[in-house]
Design an enzyme around this catalytic site. Structure first.
Site, mmCIF file in Angstrom:
data_model
loop_
_atom_site.group_PDB
_atom_site.id
_atom_site.type_symbol
_atom_site.label_atom_id
_atom_site.label_comp_id
_atom_site.label_asym_id
_atom_site.label_seq_id
_atom_site.Cartn_x
_atom_site.Cartn_y
_atom_site.Cartn_z
ATOM 1 N N GLU A 291 0.798 -1.234 0.000
ATOM 2 C CA GLU A 291 0.000 0.000 0.000
ATOM 3 C C GLU A 291 0.828 1.281 0.000
ATOM 4 O O GLU A 291 0.575 2.196 0.788
ATOM 5 C CB GLU A 291 -0.961 -0.012 1.204
ATOM 6 C CG GLU A 291 -1.901 -1.193 1.164
ATOM 7 C CD GLU A 291 -2.815 -1.293 2.395
ATOM 8 O OE1 GLU A 291 -2.820 -0.369 3.214
ATOM 9 O OE2 GLU A 291 -3.524 -2.308 2.513
ATOM 10 N N ASN B 200 2.004 -5.110 -3.197
ATOM 11 C CA ASN B 200 0.597 -5.416 -2.906
ATOM 12 C C ASN B 200 -0.172 -4.133 -2.611
ATOM 13 O O ASN B 200 0.310 -3.276 -1.863
ATOM 14 C CB ASN B 200 0.575 -6.324 -1.665
ATOM 15 C CG ASN B 200 -0.783 -6.907 -1.358
ATOM 16 O OD1 ASN B 200 -1.421 -7.495 -2.228
ATOM 17 N ND2 ASN B 200 -1.238 -6.755 -0.117
ATOM 18 N N HIS C 111 -10.514 -5.872 -2.191
ATOM 19 C CA HIS C 111 -11.581 -5.646 -1.210
ATOM 20 C C HIS C 111 -12.699 -4.939 -1.975
ATOM 21 O O HIS C 111 -12.619 -3.745 -2.239
ATOM 22 C CB HIS C 111 -11.075 -4.780 -0.054
ATOM 23 C CG HIS C 111 -9.997 -5.437 0.746
ATOM 24 N ND1 HIS C 111 -10.233 -6.559 1.523
ATOM 25 C CD2 HIS C 111 -8.678 -5.150 0.903
ATOM 26 C CE1 HIS C 111 -9.108 -6.928 2.117
ATOM 27 N NE2 HIS C 111 -8.149 -6.085 1.751
ATOM 28 N N GLU D 248 -6.325 -10.462 -1.171
ATOM 29 C CA GLU D 248 -7.112 -10.214 0.049
ATOM 30 C C GLU D 248 -8.600 -10.152 -0.287
ATOM 31 O O GLU D 248 -9.350 -9.333 0.277
ATOM 32 C CB GLU D 248 -6.665 -8.904 0.724
ATOM 33 C CG GLU D 248 -5.185 -8.864 1.057
ATOM 34 C CD GLU D 248 -4.758 -7.618 1.815
ATOM 35 O OE1 GLU D 248 -5.629 -6.884 2.339
ATOM 36 O OE2 GLU D 248 -3.545 -7.364 1.886
ATOM 37 N N ASP E 144 -12.347 -10.047 -0.615
ATOM 38 C CA ASP E 144 -13.628 -10.107 0.097
ATOM 39 C C ASP E 144 -14.589 -9.168 -0.623
ATOM 40 O O ASP E 144 -14.169 -8.235 -1.314
ATOM 41 C CB ASP E 144 -13.521 -9.823 1.603
ATOM 42 C CG ASP E 144 -12.725 -8.583 1.956
ATOM 43 O OD1 ASP E 144 -12.615 -7.665 1.108
ATOM 44 O OD2 ASP E 144 -12.208 -8.501 3.082
HETATM 45 O O1 G3I Z 1 -3.610 -7.368 18.911
HETATM 46 C C1 G3I Z 1 -4.343 -6.295 19.482
HETATM 47 C C2 G3I Z 1 -4.870 -6.685 20.803
HETATM 48 O O2 G3I Z 1 -3.787 -6.915 21.658
HETATM 49 C C3 G3I Z 1 -5.773 -5.574 21.326
HETATM 50 O O3 G3I Z 1 -6.337 -5.971 22.523
HETATM 51 C C4 G3I Z 1 -6.862 -5.247 20.329
HETATM 52 C C5 G3I Z 1 -7.739 -4.099 20.757
HETATM 53 O O4 G3I Z 1 -8.332 -3.476 19.673
HETATM 54 O O5 G3I Z 1 -6.258 -4.898 19.135
HETATM 55 C C6 G3I Z 1 -5.485 -5.932 18.571
HETATM 56 O O6 G3I Z 1 -4.924 -5.506 17.391
HETATM 57 C C7 G3I Z 1 -5.802 -5.427 16.289
HETATM 58 C C8 G3I Z 1 -5.316 -6.371 15.213
HETATM 59 O O7 G3I Z 1 -6.100 -6.227 14.041
HETATM 60 C C9 G3I Z 1 -5.360 -7.822 15.639
HETATM 61 O O8 G3I Z 1 -6.671 -8.198 15.901
HETATM 62 C C10 G3I Z 1 -5.833 -4.008 15.790
HETATM 63 O O9 G3I Z 1 -6.449 -3.176 16.740
HETATM 64 C C11 G3I Z 1 -6.555 -3.922 14.477
HETATM 65 O O10 G3I Z 1 -6.378 -2.622 13.938
HETATM 66 C C12 G3I Z 1 -6.003 -4.922 13.503
HETATM 67 O O11 G3I Z 1 -6.741 -4.841 12.305
HETATM 68 C C13 G3I Z 1 -6.126 -5.409 11.180
HETATM 69 C C14 G3I Z 1 -5.870 -4.344 10.126
HETATM 70 O O12 G3I Z 1 -5.321 -4.951 8.973
HETATM 71 C C15 G3I Z 1 -4.912 -3.288 10.619
HETATM 72 O O13 G3I Z 1 -4.682 -2.338 9.650
HETATM 73 C C16 G3I Z 1 -7.066 -6.465 10.623
HETATM 74 O O14 G3I Z 1 -7.171 -7.542 11.555
HETATM 75 C C17 G3I Z 1 -6.518 -6.988 9.289
HETATM 76 O O15 G3I Z 1 -7.518 -7.787 8.682
HETATM 77 C C18 G3I Z 1 -6.207 -5.822 8.357
HETATM 78 O O16 G3I Z 1 -5.646 -6.351 7.192
HETATM 79 C C19 G3I Z 1 -5.341 -5.406 6.169
HETATM 80 C C20 G3I Z 1 -4.135 -5.918 5.434
HETATM 81 O O17 G3I Z 1 -3.075 -6.161 6.323
HETATM 82 C C21 G3I Z 1 -3.691 -4.935 4.348
HETATM 83 N N1 G3I Z 1 -4.786 -4.606 3.469
HETATM 84 C C22 G3I Z 1 -6.024 -4.180 4.110
HETATM 85 C C23 G3I Z 1 -6.467 -5.213 5.139
HETATM 86 C C24 G3I Z 1 -7.789 -4.838 5.744
HETATM 87 O O18 G3I Z 1 -7.690 -3.640 6.464
#
Ligand code: G3I
Length: 361
Positions: free
Chosen positions: A158, A200, A236, A263, A265
């Site tokens: 990105e 990507n 997406h 990715e 969906d």
């Molecule tokens: O691990 C912490 C945890 O310790 C904490 O308690 C909790 C509270 O909110 O947060 C947890 O971290 C989260 C993490 O996912 C794991 O669950 C983050 O807040 C959350 O922001 C994070 O979101 C991820 C996101 O990327 C971050 O930008 C999504 O799961 C993940 O699906 C998403 O994936 C991205 C790709 O990497 C790149 N392309 C877009 C895609 C969708 O956004």
């Protein structure tokens, strides 16, 4: 086993070859009935993003192992997870996923070595050469740790801006100099020469200013020998898909890189199944489209929450979108992508004749 000279000279060659082909072409028990088997028949992988804390959920694991031949860590291989403190690396989640993949005949996509998001706080506080050096060291260390285990790395994620500029996104990494992307690719190649190295991004689902900016970068990299092997199209998607989705994949493939749907969906609604089918057919129609990854297993596993954007409902039941993908994979004849050179995978997608292990289905 190779036929002996005597065997060949007795005129049994044709019979031996015919028997060998029968073995090679015989459908496996589950060919045509799971995403992984049907994709393999077309020389592709079909993958899912995995959150390792769900590997203890029986329903989740049953669907994952039965349907998917590739995995990618939804979060566990990102910078904040793998280097939470500078120079102190944590591979617990990534290693767990690689181990699950090996045990179940799956290849692994690596996501993502460098990205403006999900950086550890120490990196967010750096700039200039300190950040550049830290970023390249991160690429080197992580790619070295997983050397030989990764089919394709998202080396940079990105880095291009949305909107009409076609240029780079502003970020702390971009401010270290425009050459940060090629420096990352060179470091990744040096660390793991067997992994395919991908750029990507999202909002690249048709020919538009952003995808054209990336296209121009890839063309420039290829002309200057910067080691890039593939481009990931996150996909997406909402309730529509651009009419030139396939043509856009093809123009990148024509530059001499593989393309992958990384990715996928799709917003729920009347078009969801059709759009999933269109993406699948588009990949199959582009010989260098080597595989498709959906961004999660069940609707409830998805970052998109109430969009119900995936192929399985929250109980693990197959949705209409699943059937659409499976039918698309099963339609038509074989369309095997050509083997590619550097970055030829050390853990390739399972062969079509390899029965999916541990499927339970
Ligand atoms: O691990 C912490 C945890 O310790 C904490 O308690 C909790 C509270 O909110 O947060 C947890 O971290 C989260 C993490 O996912 C794991 O669950 C983050 O807040 C959350 O922001 C994070 O979101 C991820 C996101 O990327 C971050 O930008 C999504 O799961 C993940 O699906 C998403 O994936 C991205 C790709 O990497 C790149 N392309 C877009 C895609 C969708 O956004």
């Amino acid at each position: 086993m190779r036929p002996t000279r005597a065997l060949l000279s007795t005129g049994l060659l044709a019979g031996v070859l015919a028997a060998g082909m029968a073995v090679a072409l015989a459908p496996t028990a589950s060919a045509g009935t799971t995403l992984r088997a049907s994709a393999a028949e077309k020389g592709r992988y079909f993958g899912a993003a995995v959150a390792t804390n769900k590997l203890s959920d029986n329903t989740y694991v049953t669907v994952l192992n039965r349907e998917f031949s590739s995995v990618v860590a939804e979060n566990e291989m990102k910078w904040d997870a793998t280097e939470p403190q500078q120079g102190r690396f944590n591979y617990t989640g990534g290693d767990r996923l690689v181990s699950h993949a090996r045990a179940n005949g799956m290849s692994v996509r690596g996501h993502a070595l460098l990205w403006h998001a999900q950086q550890p706080s120490w990196a967010q506080g750096l700039s200039g050469s300190a950040l550049r050096n830290a970023a390249i060291n991160h690429v080197t260390q992580v790619a070295t740790h997983f050397k030989g285990q990764i089919y394709a790395w998202d080396v940079v994620n990105e880095a291009f801006a949305d909107g009409g500029s076609g240029g780079r996104r502003d970020s702390n990494l971009q401010r270290t100099g425009n050459d940060w992307i090629e420096a990352a690719f060179r470091a990744a190649r040096a660390a793991d020469p067997g992994a395919k190295l991908c750029y990507n991004d999202y909002n690249t689902d048709g020919v538009n200013a952003k995808s054209t900016g990336i296209y121009n970068m890839v063309r420039d990299f290829k002309s200057r020998g910067v080691p890039i092997d593939c481009v990931g199209f996150q996909s997406h998607l909402g309730t529509t898909i651009p009419g030139d989705y396939q043509a856009n994949l093809q123009r990148f493939a024509d530059l001499g890189v593989d393309v992958q749907i990384t990715e996928l969906d799709v917003m729920t609604g009347g078009n969801q199944a059709n759009i999933f089918g269109t993406v699948t057919r588009s990949c199959l129609a582009v010989s260098r489209c080597t595989g498709i990854t959906v961004w999660g297993v069940r609707d409830c596993d998805s970052w998109r929450g109430s969009d119900n954007a995936l192929l399985f409902d929250c109980s693990g039941n197959k949705k209409a979108a699943y059937t659409s993908v499976l039918n698309a994979l099963n339609a038509g004849g074989s369309n095997t992508p050509p083997p590619t050179t550097p970055g030829s995978p050390t853990t390739p997608p399972p062969s079509p004749t390899t029965p999916p292990p541990g499927t339970g289905g």
